[in-house]
Design a protein around this motif. Structure first.
Motif, PDB file in Angstrom:
ATOM      1  N   ALA A  21      42.538  40.030  38.479  1.00 49.52           N
ATOM      2  CA  ALA A  21      43.422  38.866  38.584  1.00 49.52           C
ATOM      3  C   ALA A  21      44.229  38.689  37.299  1.00 49.52           C
ATOM      4  N   LYS A  22      43.569  38.855  36.174  1.00 50.86           N
ATOM      5  CA  LYS A  22      44.255  38.707  34.888  1.00 50.86           C
ATOM      6  C   LYS A  22      45.346  39.765  34.730  1.00 50.86           C
ATOM      7  N   LYS A  23      45.014  41.016  35.054  1.00 54.91           N
ATOM      8  CA  LYS A  23      45.984  42.113  34.887  1.00 54.91           C
ATOM      9  C   LYS A  23      47.169  41.993  35.841  1.00 54.91           C
ATOM     10  N   ARG A  24      46.931  41.438  37.030  1.00 56.87           N
ATOM     11  CA  ARG A  24      47.991  41.316  38.039  1.00 56.87           C
ATOM     12  C   ARG A  24      48.620  39.922  38.060  1.00 56.87           C
ATOM     13  N   ASN A  25      48.156  39.038  37.174  1.00 54.55           N
ATOM     14  CA  ASN A  25      48.648  37.661  37.124  1.00 54.55           C
ATOM     15  C   ASN A  25      48.466  36.949  38.468  1.00 54.55           C
ATOM     16  N   LEU A  26      47.253  37.067  39.011  1.00 55.38           N
ATOM     17  CA  LEU A  26      46.892  36.442  40.279  1.00 55.38           C
ATOM     18  C   LEU A  26      45.822  35.381  40.024  1.00 55.38           C
ATOM     19  N   THR A  27      45.612  34.515  40.988  1.00 52.82           N
ATOM     20  CA  THR A  27      44.559  33.512  40.904  1.00 52.82           C
ATOM     21  C   THR A  27      43.245  34.153  41.335  1.00 52.82           C
ATOM     22  N   VAL A  66      40.413  29.509  51.966  1.00 54.56           N
ATOM     23  CA  VAL A  66      40.875  30.298  50.812  1.00 54.56           C
ATOM     24  C   VAL A  66      41.888  31.358  51.252  1.00 54.56           C
ATOM     25  N   LEU A  67      41.609  32.035  52.351  1.00 53.05           N
ATOM     26  CA  LEU A  67      42.512  33.096  52.813  1.00 53.05           C
ATOM     27  C   LEU A  67      43.841  32.547  53.309  1.00 53.05           C
ATOM     28  N   ASN A  68      43.878  31.253  53.649  1.00 55.15           N
ATOM     29  CA  ASN A  68      45.122  30.628  54.099  1.00 55.15           C
ATOM     30  C   ASN A  68      45.893  29.940  52.975  1.00 55.15           C
ATOM     31  N   ILE A  69      45.333  29.965  51.771  1.00 57.78           N
ATOM     32  CA  ILE A  69      46.047  29.396  50.623  1.00 57.78           C
ATOM     33  C   ILE A  69      47.336  30.181  50.427  1.00 57.78           C
ATOM     34  N   ASN A  70      48.410  29.479  50.193  1.00 54.85           N
ATOM     35  CA  ASN A  70      49.701  30.133  50.009  1.00 54.85           C
ATOM     36  C   ASN A  70      49.864  30.566  48.555  1.00 54.85           C
ATOM     37  N   LYS A  71      48.958  31.423  48.108  1.00 51.05           N
ATOM     38  CA  LYS A  71      48.966  31.925  46.737  1.00 51.05           C
ATOM     39  C   LYS A  71      48.559  33.381  46.768  1.00 51.05           C
ATOM     40  N   ASN A  72      48.932  34.083  45.729  1.00 51.54           N
ATOM     41  CA  ASN A  72      48.436  35.439  45.539  1.00 51.54           C
ATOM     42  C   ASN A  72      47.079  35.333  44.857  1.00 51.54           C
ATOM     43  N   ILE A  73      46.042  35.891  45.502  1.00 56.10           N
ATOM     44  CA  ILE A  73      44.678  35.707  44.998  1.00 56.10           C
ATOM     45  C   ILE A  73      43.889  37.015  44.969  1.00 56.10           C
ATOM     46  N   VAL A  74      42.868  36.986  44.130  1.00 55.58           N
ATOM     47  CA  VAL A  74      41.777  37.960  44.187  1.00 55.58           C
ATOM     48  C   VAL A  74      40.556  37.129  44.559  1.00 55.58           C
ATOM     49  N   LEU A  75      39.923  37.489  45.671  1.00 57.07           N
ATOM     50  CA  LEU A  75      38.761  36.747  46.171  1.00 57.07           C
ATOM     51  C   LEU A  75      37.522  37.612  46.062  1.00 57.07           C
ATOM     52  N   SER A  76      36.524  37.092  45.386  1.00 55.88           N
ATOM     53  CA  SER A  76      35.207  37.720  45.326  1.00 55.88           C
ATOM     54  C   SER A  76      34.305  36.969  46.289  1.00 55.88           C
ATOM     55  N   THR A  77      33.793  37.668  47.295  1.00 58.19           N
ATOM     56  CA  THR A  77      32.940  37.022  48.288  1.00 58.19           C
ATOM     57  C   THR A  77      31.487  37.036  47.835  1.00 58.19           C
ATOM     58  N   THR A 162      37.470  50.543  37.321  1.00 56.82           N
ATOM     59  CA  THR A 162      37.483  50.086  38.711  1.00 56.82           C
ATOM     60  C   THR A 162      38.763  49.315  38.998  1.00 56.82           C
ATOM     61  N   VAL A 163      39.178  48.467  38.076  1.00 57.82           N
ATOM     62  CA  VAL A 163      40.422  47.705  38.231  1.00 57.82           C
ATOM     63  C   VAL A 163      41.613  48.655  38.360  1.00 57.82           C
ATOM     64  N   GLU A 164      41.661  49.671  37.535  1.00 60.16           N
ATOM     65  CA  GLU A 164      42.765  50.642  37.597  1.00 60.16           C
ATOM     66  C   GLU A 164      42.785  51.357  38.941  1.00 60.16           C
ATOM     67  N   THR A 165      41.613  51.708  39.453  1.00 58.95           N
ATOM     68  CA  THR A 165      41.532  52.359  40.769  1.00 58.95           C
ATOM     69  C   THR A 165      42.040  51.420  41.854  1.00 58.95           C
ATOM     70  N   ILE A 166      41.608  50.163  41.801  1.00 56.78           N
ATOM     71  CA  ILE A 166      42.073  49.192  42.802  1.00 56.78           C
ATOM     72  C   ILE A 166      43.586  49.050  42.725  1.00 56.78           C
ATOM     73  N   LYS A 167      44.120  48.902  41.515  1.00 57.00           N
ATOM     74  CA  LYS A 167      45.574  48.747  41.356  1.00 57.00           C
ATOM     75  C   LYS A 167      46.326  49.918  41.984  1.00 57.00           C
ATOM     76  N   SER A 168      45.768  51.118  41.871  1.00 51.04           N
ATOM     77  CA  SER A 168      46.448  52.304  42.413  1.00 51.04           C
ATOM     78  C   SER A 168      46.395  52.363  43.937  1.00 51.04           C
ATOM     79  N   LEU A 169      45.493  51.594  44.539  1.00 52.83           N
ATOM     80  CA  LEU A 169      45.319  51.623  46.001  1.00 52.83           C
ATOM     81  C   LEU A 169      45.926  50.425  46.728  1.00 52.83           C
TER      82      LEU A 169
END
Length: 171
Positions: A21-27, A66-77, A162-169
């Motif tokens: 979230a920090k690297k992508r500037n997401l909530t 949470v999934l209907n929030i009109n924001k760009n998010i990273v959600l940890s379940t 792991t973050v870099e791998t996620i960003k690439s996918l």
């Protein structure tokens, strides 16, 4: 953009999610924390006072919220979130960016042994019983976790890798 991280407790979903979230500037949203803040009780208190059925209904309610929030998010379940009711289908229909953070049993035992006091599910499990307990849970839950769009085995990777791998996918 919605990015959802699923996986067993101790797999690093929160650590990876916060970094991503920090690297992508997401909530960043941790679903368990969101539920606790909304209910004004800890997950343990909710289970104890109202039972698991009540908790699972609320979990779906807050997951959808949470999934209907009109924001760009990273959600940890929560570790069990994808495994109940329609939760995993709800997650998959909300985004194409669902990541299963997969960690082997031995690594999970090592990590969770250090956190037992903060983990109600394993608090009373003896150390020698942990591998079997986690293995049984992983077997039961892998069907749901494996529905994620991407599976990342992270035993030998840092959260940053792991973050870099996620960003690439990301789609």
């Amino acid at each position: 953009m919605k990015i959802v991280l699923v996986g067993y407790m101790g797999s690093g979903k929160t650590t990876v999610g916060k970094l991503l979230a920090k690297k992508r500037n997401l909530t960043f949203i941790d679903l368990d924390n969101y539920i606790e803040d909304s209910e004004k009780k800890t997950i343990s208190e909710i289970f104890k006072e109202k039972g698991e059925i009540y908790f699972r209904k609320k979990e779906l309610y807050y997951l959808e919220e949470v999934l209907n929030i009109n924001k760009n998010i990273v959600l940890s379940t929560g570790g069990g979130t994808p495994c109940y009711g329609v939760n995993m289908n709800t997650i998959l229909s909300a985004t194409k960016n669902v990541f299963y953070i997969k960690v082997g049993i031995n690594e999970l035992v090592k990590r969770l042994s250090l956190e037992k006091e903060h983990r109600p599910l394993i608090k009373n499990i003896k150390d020698e019983e942990m591998p079997e307990f986690i293995g049984k849970h992983m077997f039961e839950r892998s069907f749901f976790y494996s529905k994620a769009h991407h599976t990342l085995t992270t035993d030998n990777t840092t959260p940053e890798e792991t973050v870099e791998t996620i960003k690439s996918l990301l789609v």
